[in-house]
Design a protein around this motif. Structure first.
Motif, PDB file in Angstrom:
ATOM      1  N   PRO A  52      13.762   4.014  58.683  1.00 23.35           N
ATOM      2  CA  PRO A  52      13.864   4.449  59.914  1.00 23.35           C
ATOM      3  C   PRO A  52      15.052   4.750  60.182  1.00 23.35           C
ATOM      4  CG  PRO A  52      12.145   2.524  59.455  1.00 23.35           C
ATOM      5  CD  PRO A  52      13.078   2.709  58.207  1.00 23.35           C
ATOM      6  N   THR A  53      15.836   5.287  61.408  1.00 24.28           N
ATOM      7  CA  THR A  53      17.298   5.698  61.374  1.00 24.28           C
ATOM      8  C   THR A  53      17.372   4.053  62.015  1.00 24.28           C
ATOM      9  OG1 THR A  53      16.846   7.295  63.263  1.00 24.28           O
ATOM     10  CG2 THR A  53      17.157   8.094  60.907  1.00 24.28           C
ATOM     11  N   GLY A  54      16.881   3.413  63.051  1.00 16.34           N
ATOM     12  CA  GLY A  54      17.542   2.434  63.618  1.00 16.34           C
ATOM     13  C   GLY A  54      17.791   1.202  62.529  1.00 16.34           C
ATOM     14  N   ARG A  55      17.506   0.927  61.750  1.00 16.79           N
ATOM     15  CA  ARG A  55      18.040  -0.034  60.632  1.00 16.79           C
ATOM     16  C   ARG A  55      19.245  -0.304  60.711  1.00 16.79           C
ATOM     17  NH1 ARG A  55      13.388  -3.750  60.594  1.00 16.79           N
ATOM     18  NH2 ARG A  55      13.705  -3.924  59.060  1.00 16.79           N
ATOM     19  N   SER A  56      19.102  -1.124  60.158  1.00 14.80           N
ATOM     20  CA  SER A  56      20.833  -1.325  59.664  1.00 14.80           C
ATOM     21  C   SER A  56      21.436  -1.281  58.436  1.00 14.80           C
ATOM     22  CB  SER A  56      21.262  -3.070  59.573  1.00 14.80           C
ATOM     23  OG  SER A  56      20.420  -4.001  58.621  1.00 14.80           O
ATOM     24  N   LYS A  92      25.758   4.031  59.859  1.00 16.90           N
ATOM     25  CA  LYS A  92      25.963   4.107  61.523  1.00 16.90           C
ATOM     26  C   LYS A  92      26.151   4.881  61.560  1.00 16.90           C
ATOM     27  CE  LYS A  92      28.048   2.202  65.125  1.00 16.90           C
ATOM     28  NZ  LYS A  92      29.820   1.557  65.758  1.00 16.90           N
ATOM     29  N   ALA A  93      27.015   6.259  61.168  1.00 14.30           N
ATOM     30  CA  ALA A  93      27.402   7.208  61.559  1.00 14.30           C
ATOM     31  C   ALA A  93      26.284   8.296  61.418  1.00 14.30           C
ATOM     32  CB  ALA A  93      28.620   8.298  60.664  1.00 14.30           C
ATOM     33  N   PHE A  94      25.777   8.042  60.324  1.00 12.79           N
ATOM     34  CA  PHE A  94      24.285   9.100  60.184  1.00 12.79           C
ATOM     35  C   PHE A  94      23.499   8.620  61.759  1.00 12.79           C
ATOM     36  CE2 PHE A  94      20.019  10.209  59.002  1.00 12.79           C
ATOM     37  CZ  PHE A  94      20.006  11.302  58.309  1.00 12.79           C
ATOM     38  N   SER A  95      23.223   7.272  61.533  1.00 17.87           N
ATOM     39  CA  SER A  95      22.084   7.652  62.579  1.00 17.87           C
ATOM     40  C   SER A  95      22.792   7.780  63.756  1.00 17.87           C
ATOM     41  CB  SER A  95      22.242   5.272  62.433  1.00 17.87           C
ATOM     42  OG  SER A  95      21.528   5.343  63.913  1.00 17.87           O
ATOM     43  N   HIS A 135       9.473   2.589  54.546  1.00 10.59           N
ATOM     44  CA  HIS A 135      10.356   1.396  53.728  1.00 10.59           C
ATOM     45  C   HIS A 135      10.827   0.459  53.889  1.00 10.59           C
ATOM     46  CE1 HIS A 135      14.619   0.979  52.429  1.00 10.59           C
ATOM     47  NE2 HIS A 135      15.098   0.240  53.663  1.00 10.59           N
ATOM     48  N   THR A 136       9.861   0.064  55.766  1.00 11.98           N
ATOM     49  CA  THR A 136      10.122  -1.687  55.524  1.00 11.98           C
ATOM     50  C   THR A 136       8.894  -2.356  54.916  1.00 11.98           C
ATOM     51  OG1 THR A 136       9.194  -1.622  57.486  1.00 11.98           O
ATOM     52  CG2 THR A 136      11.552  -1.148  57.971  1.00 11.98           C
ATOM     53  N   HIS A 137       7.620  -1.401  54.459  1.00 15.22           N
ATOM     54  CA  HIS A 137       6.206  -2.146  54.564  1.00 15.22           C
ATOM     55  C   HIS A 137       5.327  -2.576  55.596  1.00 15.22           C
ATOM     56  CE1 HIS A 137       6.766  -1.463  50.434  1.00 15.22           C
ATOM     57  NE2 HIS A 137       8.632  -1.369  50.341  1.00 15.22           N
ATOM     58  N   GLN A 138       5.898  -2.760  56.597  1.00 13.64           N
ATOM     59  CA  GLN A 138       5.390  -3.332  57.991  1.00 13.64           C
ATOM     60  C   GLN A 138       5.298  -2.591  58.798  1.00 13.64           C
ATOM     61  OE1 GLN A 138       8.462  -5.876  58.570  1.00 13.64           O
ATOM     62  NE2 GLN A 138       8.635  -7.244  56.661  1.00 13.64           N
ATOM     63  N   ASP A 139       4.369  -3.155  59.997  1.00 11.32           N
ATOM     64  CA  ASP A 139       3.590  -2.525  61.296  1.00 11.32           C
ATOM     65  C   ASP A 139       4.777  -2.871  62.633  1.00 11.32           C
ATOM     66  OD1 ASP A 139       2.689  -1.488  62.808  1.00 11.32           O
ATOM     67  OD2 ASP A 139       0.326  -2.201  62.625  1.00 11.32           O
ATOM     68  N   HIS A 140       5.501  -1.338  62.400  1.00 15.78           N
ATOM     69  CA  HIS A 140       6.259  -1.846  63.617  1.00 15.78           C
ATOM     70  C   HIS A 140       6.395  -0.275  64.260  1.00 15.78           C
ATOM     71  CE1 HIS A 140       9.699  -2.297  61.182  1.00 15.78           C
ATOM     72  NE2 HIS A 140       9.387  -2.433  60.384  1.00 15.78           N
ATOM     73  N   PHE A 141       7.443  -0.536  65.217  1.00 17.75           N
ATOM     74  CA  PHE A 141       8.062   1.039  65.720  1.00 17.75           C
ATOM     75  C   PHE A 141       9.417   0.392  66.424  1.00 17.75           C
ATOM     76  CE2 PHE A 141       5.870  -0.950  68.957  1.00 17.75           C
ATOM     77  CZ  PHE A 141       6.959  -1.129  70.567  1.00 17.75           C
ATOM     78  N   ALA A 142       9.647   1.716  67.111  1.00 15.44           N
ATOM     79  CA  ALA A 142      11.079   1.482  67.442  1.00 15.44           C
ATOM     80  C   ALA A 142      11.781   3.088  68.577  1.00 15.44           C
ATOM     81  CB  ALA A 142      12.467   1.708  66.206  1.00 15.44           C
ATOM     82  N   ILE A 184      13.262  -1.866  70.685  1.00 13.32           N
ATOM     83  CA  ILE A 184      14.176  -0.557  70.796  1.00 13.32           C
ATOM     84  C   ILE A 184      15.271  -0.493  70.320  1.00 13.32           C
ATOM     85  CG2 ILE A 184      13.191  -1.599  73.345  1.00 13.32           C
ATOM     86  CD1 ILE A 184      15.550  -3.812  73.679  1.00 13.32           C
ATOM     87  N   THR A 185      15.727  -1.044  69.172  1.00 12.86           N
ATOM     88  CA  THR A 185      16.498  -0.466  68.464  1.00 12.86           C
ATOM     89  C   THR A 185      16.380   0.877  67.768  1.00 12.86           C
ATOM     90  OG1 THR A 185      17.340  -2.912  67.787  1.00 12.86           O
ATOM     91  CG2 THR A 185      18.166  -1.266  66.824  1.00 12.86           C
ATOM     92  N   GLY A 186      17.063   1.980  68.466  1.00  8.91           N
ATOM     93  CA  GLY A 186      16.820   3.439  67.377  1.00  8.91           C
ATOM     94  C   GLY A 186      18.235   4.703  66.978  1.00  8.91           C
ATOM     95  N   ARG A 187      19.542   3.259  67.112  1.00  4.95           N
ATOM     96  CA  ARG A 187      20.190   3.760  66.041  1.00  4.95           C
ATOM     97  C   ARG A 187      20.525   1.899  65.822  1.00  4.95           C
ATOM     98  NH1 ARG A 187      23.683   6.794  71.017  1.00  4.95           N
ATOM     99  NH2 ARG A 187      23.612   4.485  72.564  1.00  4.95           N
ATOM    100  N   SER A 188      21.500   2.352  64.648  1.00  7.10           N
ATOM    101  CA  SER A 188      21.874   0.801  63.613  1.00  7.10           C
ATOM    102  C   SER A 188      22.945   0.219  64.376  1.00  7.10           C
ATOM    103  CB  SER A 188      22.160   1.414  62.270  1.00  7.10           C
ATOM    104  OG  SER A 188      23.234   1.948  61.588  1.00  7.10           O
ATOM    105  N   GLY A 189      23.750  -0.892  64.120  1.00  4.90           N
ATOM    106  CA  GLY A 189      25.132  -1.035  64.833  1.00  4.90           C
ATOM    107  C   GLY A 189      25.823  -0.567  66.241  1.00  4.90           C
ATOM    108  N   ASP A 190      24.686  -1.320  66.942  1.00  6.38           N
ATOM    109  CA  ASP A 190      24.661  -1.047  68.388  1.00  6.38           C
ATOM    110  C   ASP A 190      24.434  -1.884  69.010  1.00  6.38           C
ATOM    111  OD1 ASP A 190      25.035  -0.142  70.976  1.00  6.38           O
ATOM    112  OD2 ASP A 190      23.178   1.277  71.086  1.00  6.38           O
ATOM    113  N   PRO A 191      25.958  -2.510  69.559  1.00  6.00           N
ATOM    114  CA  PRO A 191      25.430  -3.820  70.329  1.00  6.00           C
ATOM    115  C   PRO A 191      25.427  -3.768  71.247  1.00  6.00           C
ATOM    116  CG  PRO A 191      27.501  -3.054  70.235  1.00  6.00           C
ATOM    117  CD  PRO A 191      27.294  -2.130  69.055  1.00  6.00           C
ATOM    118  N   SER A 192      24.814  -3.296  72.047  1.00  2.00           N
ATOM    119  CA  SER A 192      24.424  -3.196  73.684  1.00  2.00           C
ATOM    120  C   SER A 192      23.377  -3.226  73.283  1.00  2.00           C
ATOM    121  CB  SER A 192      24.739  -1.083  74.595  1.00  2.00           C
ATOM    122  OG  SER A 192      24.480  -0.481  73.295  1.00  2.00           O
TER     123      SER A 192
END
Length: 286
Positions: free
Chosen positions: A87-91, A95-98, A119-126, A258-266
């Motif tokens: 998932p492209t929002g994961r840490s 960051k540049a790619f995400s 990838h995470t083996h868990q059930d969630h969404f972003a 609600i984290t669709g991109r990595s490394g975003d403090p906002s």
């Protein structure tokens, strides 16, 4: 270049998809007249792939290729489903790619009608949001559980029902169904039995899975902690009743939605990036 056997994949995919598979492991398939499926090699954002630190902006020219594909689809009024692993929002997605990928989805929000990751083996969404002033939800990624056995997680299968192949179809997801393997039966009787865990209609009363309805679901979780706990939290970790979820757990799970991109403090201003990354590492599966 990706190490991929075009001879083996050629049995499953059309010849026109093989050059990009052989070059860098990504490809596109025209499923029907108005639906195209794009499979991305998201290992090109994996922060454990140290070669990417030489070029993590667009390795393999995949993002430029994606823009070309989506531009063609937009002109042809074709809808696109994107498949990927990380998932492209994961840490653990660089960051540049995400952030570049995030901008592409924002630009082509009317064309991309589904994103399916693992990838995470868990059930969630972003969720992902527009960079325009209204910040409306543009898309979201299903992150599905896996068949792989992990500690405290049963092997899982996810089935998606999409809007059908008819004139003016949206091709958007209508329903998800998640099945869990009966491990006791498998171990005791050597039988493979998949049990229904839940479906999105019964669990969440959702009959249309769009960025807007998933954002509404996020707000339901945010406004009703008990509802979050008895549905989303239980399904994500395959937990038994009475497993705790403290404030940090609750806030980080909401943040993750609600984290669709990595490394975003906002995105989650009540949590620092360090807190988010610590929680992620603690619950990391892959």
């Amino acid at each position: 270049k990706a190490v991929v056997s075009t001879q083996s994949t050629g049995r499953w995919l059309p010849p026109e998809s093989l050059p990009t598979i052989g070059y860098a492991g990504y490809y596109a398939v025209q499923y029907s007249e108005k639906l195209r499926i794009i499979s991305l090699n998201t290992q090109y954002c994996d922060n454990l792939n140290f070669w990417l630190y030489l070029n993590n902006t667009d390795p393999g020219n995949m993002l430029q290729w994606l823009v070309t594909e989506l531009s063609w689809a937009e002109r042809a009024d074709v809808r696109v489903i994107i498949l990927g692993h990380i998932p492209t929002g994961r840490s653990d997605c660089l960051k540049a790619f995400s952030w570049n990928y995030y901008k592409i989805i924002d630009r082509f929000e009317a064309t991309v009608v589904g994103q399916y990751m693992g990838h995470t083996h868990q059930d969630h969404f972003a969720l992902q949001f527009s960079e325009e002033s209204d910040h409306h939800p543009t898309s979201f990624q299903f992150i599905s559980p896996s068949v792989t056995t992990y500690s405290n997680l049963r092997p899982s299968i996810r089935v998606y029902t999409l809007d059908g192949n008819y004139k003016k179809s949206t091709y958007r997801p209508l329903k998800t169904e998640t099945y869990l393997l009966d491990l006791n039966r498998a171990n005791e009787k050597n039988e493979t039995v998949w049990e229904m865990e839940y479906d999105s209609v019964s669990a969440y009363n959702l009959t249309w899975l769009t960025p807007e309805t998933m954002y509404q679901l996020y707000h339901r979780f945010k406004d009703d902690r008990a509802f979050f706990y008895k549905t989303y939290f239980q399904y994500k970790f395959h937990l038994q009743p009475n497993n705790p979820c403290n404030d940090s757990c609750y806030n980080n799970n909401l943040c993750e939605m609600i984290t669709g991109r990595s490394g975003d403090p906002s995105i989650c201003q009540n949590l620092s990036l360090k807190e988010q990354e610590m929680y992620f590492e603690k619950n990391k599966m892959c």
